[in-house]
Design a protein around this motif. Sequence first.
Motif, PDB file in Angstrom:
ATOM      1  N   PRO A 109      41.116  -8.196 -21.152  1.00 25.83           N
ATOM      2  CA  PRO A 109      41.424  -9.990 -21.325  1.00 25.83           C
ATOM      3  C   PRO A 109      42.532  -9.420 -22.279  1.00 25.83           C
ATOM      4  O   PRO A 109      43.214  -8.423 -22.900  1.00 25.83           O
ATOM      5  N   ALA A 110      43.701 -10.587 -20.534  1.00 23.39           N
ATOM      6  CA  ALA A 110      44.704 -10.512 -20.735  1.00 23.39           C
ATOM      7  C   ALA A 110      44.924 -11.080 -22.895  1.00 23.39           C
ATOM      8  O   ALA A 110      46.497 -10.689 -22.912  1.00 23.39           O
ATOM      9  N   SER A 111      44.492 -10.978 -23.600  1.00 25.38           N
ATOM     10  CA  SER A 111      44.315 -11.902 -24.480  1.00 25.38           C
ATOM     11  C   SER A 111      44.256 -10.691 -25.344  1.00 25.38           C
ATOM     12  O   SER A 111      44.361 -11.460 -26.976  1.00 25.38           O
ATOM     13  N   ALA A 112      43.583  -9.442 -25.187  1.00 31.02           N
ATOM     14  CA  ALA A 112      43.796  -8.389 -25.921  1.00 31.02           C
ATOM     15  C   ALA A 112      44.682  -7.683 -25.911  1.00 31.02           C
ATOM     16  O   ALA A 112      45.065  -6.742 -27.303  1.00 31.02           O
ATOM     17  N   VAL A 113      46.088  -7.722 -24.837  1.00 28.75           N
ATOM     18  CA  VAL A 113      46.674  -7.154 -24.489  1.00 28.75           C
ATOM     19  C   VAL A 113      47.511  -7.580 -25.841  1.00 28.75           C
ATOM     20  O   VAL A 113      48.092  -8.665 -25.403  1.00 28.75           O
ATOM     21  N   PRO A 114      48.457  -6.498 -26.856  1.00 29.36           N
ATOM     22  CA  PRO A 114      50.087  -7.223 -27.255  1.00 29.36           C
ATOM     23  C   PRO A 114      50.374  -7.833 -27.264  1.00 29.36           C
ATOM     24  O   PRO A 114      50.857  -7.242 -25.739  1.00 29.36           O
ATOM     25  N   SER A 145      49.750 -12.211 -33.972  1.00 29.53           N
ATOM     26  CA  SER A 145      50.204 -13.365 -34.723  1.00 29.53           C
ATOM     27  C   SER A 145      49.027 -12.682 -35.812  1.00 29.53           C
ATOM     28  O   SER A 145      47.524 -12.137 -36.416  1.00 29.53           O
ATOM     29  N   ASN A 146      49.088 -13.266 -37.350  1.00 32.66           N
ATOM     30  CA  ASN A 146      48.443 -13.369 -38.311  1.00 32.66           C
ATOM     31  C   ASN A 146      46.775 -13.790 -37.964  1.00 32.66           C
ATOM     32  O   ASN A 146      45.689 -13.191 -38.920  1.00 32.66           O
ATOM     33  N   ALA A 159      41.572 -12.345 -37.638  1.00 32.90           N
ATOM     34  CA  ALA A 159      40.134 -12.343 -36.533  1.00 32.90           C
ATOM     35  C   ALA A 159      39.809 -10.987 -35.827  1.00 32.90           C
ATOM     36  O   ALA A 159      38.222 -11.016 -36.350  1.00 32.90           O
ATOM     37  N   ALA A 160      40.536 -10.437 -35.887  1.00 38.37           N
ATOM     38  CA  ALA A 160      40.101  -8.538 -35.809  1.00 38.37           C
ATOM     39  C   ALA A 160      39.431  -7.727 -36.795  1.00 38.37           C
ATOM     40  O   ALA A 160      38.653  -7.237 -36.714  1.00 38.37           O
ATOM     41  N   MET A 161      40.253  -8.112 -38.436  1.00 39.58           N
ATOM     42  CA  MET A 161      39.803  -8.089 -39.091  1.00 39.58           C
ATOM     43  C   MET A 161      38.652  -8.324 -39.913  1.00 39.58           C
ATOM     44  O   MET A 161      37.638  -7.310 -40.336  1.00 39.58           O
ATOM     45  N   PHE A 188      31.492  -9.908 -44.169  1.00 39.94           N
ATOM     46  CA  PHE A 188      31.417  -9.814 -42.289  1.00 39.94           C
ATOM     47  C   PHE A 188      32.198 -11.509 -42.101  1.00 39.94           C
ATOM     48  O   PHE A 188      31.158 -12.412 -41.457  1.00 39.94           O
ATOM     49  N   ARG A 189      32.426 -11.391 -40.914  1.00 37.94           N
ATOM     50  CA  ARG A 189      33.474 -12.870 -40.203  1.00 37.94           C
ATOM     51  C   ARG A 189      33.436 -13.711 -41.233  1.00 37.94           C
ATOM     52  O   ARG A 189      33.196 -15.308 -40.758  1.00 37.94           O
ATOM     53  N   GLY A 190      33.966 -13.795 -42.311  1.00 32.94           N
ATOM     54  CA  GLY A 190      34.703 -14.888 -43.532  1.00 32.94           C
ATOM     55  C   GLY A 190      33.448 -14.775 -44.204  1.00 32.94           C
ATOM     56  O   GLY A 190      34.102 -16.229 -45.330  1.00 32.94           O
ATOM     57  N   ARG A 191      33.033 -14.595 -44.135  1.00 37.11           N
ATOM     58  CA  ARG A 191      31.317 -14.607 -45.112  1.00 37.11           C
ATOM     59  C   ARG A 191      30.844 -13.575 -45.713  1.00 37.11           C
ATOM     60  O   ARG A 191      30.634 -12.654 -45.725  1.00 37.11           O
ATOM     61  N   TYR A 192      29.871 -13.777 -46.797  1.00 35.81           N
ATOM     62  CA  TYR A 192      29.045 -12.314 -47.474  1.00 35.81           C
ATOM     63  C   TYR A 192      28.256 -12.667 -46.771  1.00 35.81           C
ATOM     64  O   TYR A 192      26.706 -14.005 -46.039  1.00 35.81           O
ATOM     65  N   ARG A 193      27.950 -11.279 -47.060  1.00 38.51           N
ATOM     66  CA  ARG A 193      26.274 -11.309 -45.778  1.00 38.51           C
ATOM     67  C   ARG A 193      25.536 -10.152 -46.400  1.00 38.51           C
ATOM     68  O   ARG A 193      25.682  -9.719 -47.166  1.00 38.51           O
TER      69      ARG A 193
END
Length: 186
Positions: A8-13, A19-20, A25-27, A178-183
């Motif tokens: 997808p175009a949004s994944a192309v650097p 951006s931060n 979001a990726a990490m 994971f995804r900003g929360r403890y799991r």
Amino acid sequence: MYPTTETPASAVPHPEGVSNDEFRAAMSRLASGVVLVTAHEPPLSAAGPRGEDVGMTATAFMSVSLDPPLVMVGLREGSRMDDLLAEQPVWGVSVLSESQRHIAGRFAMKGRISDRLLFEDIPRTRGEVSGAPLVGGALAVLECRTEQRVEAGDHTLVIGRVLTVGLPSGEGDPLMYFRGRYRHLG
């Protein structure tokens, strides 16, 4: 990642970089174990108070080498723990279990209260070498000596030689982030 017809175009650097928000979001999609990094801050003078225990929740922690046994932790540059480990060469690590989520949350608070109060009701022992507090019931505890510090962007990577290992309980599931929360694993 290289662009393909399926990318997808949004994944192309972007030509100007990532951006931060995009990077965060990726990490956030990379599951990490959770540890409590601790050290004992010595008193300012021999006549002064006994010093203070300092702790910090970390998810940027990994094994680096088996021979010699080395680990690495990422610390926000200029944080209290970063400043302390620049002066204090020995420190502790407690690998937290899922049942210790409250400990991770407590030490992850920004603008938090005194570390002395944070440790108040947490079962712990003192490291034999480091004097650092090690969390009772953790899946594993390590004592480390700083071997190298590497400045990397807004963090310092601290590589430590493992001096002692303890496997207090070895029971329970690891605490994951994971995804900003403890799991829970599973």
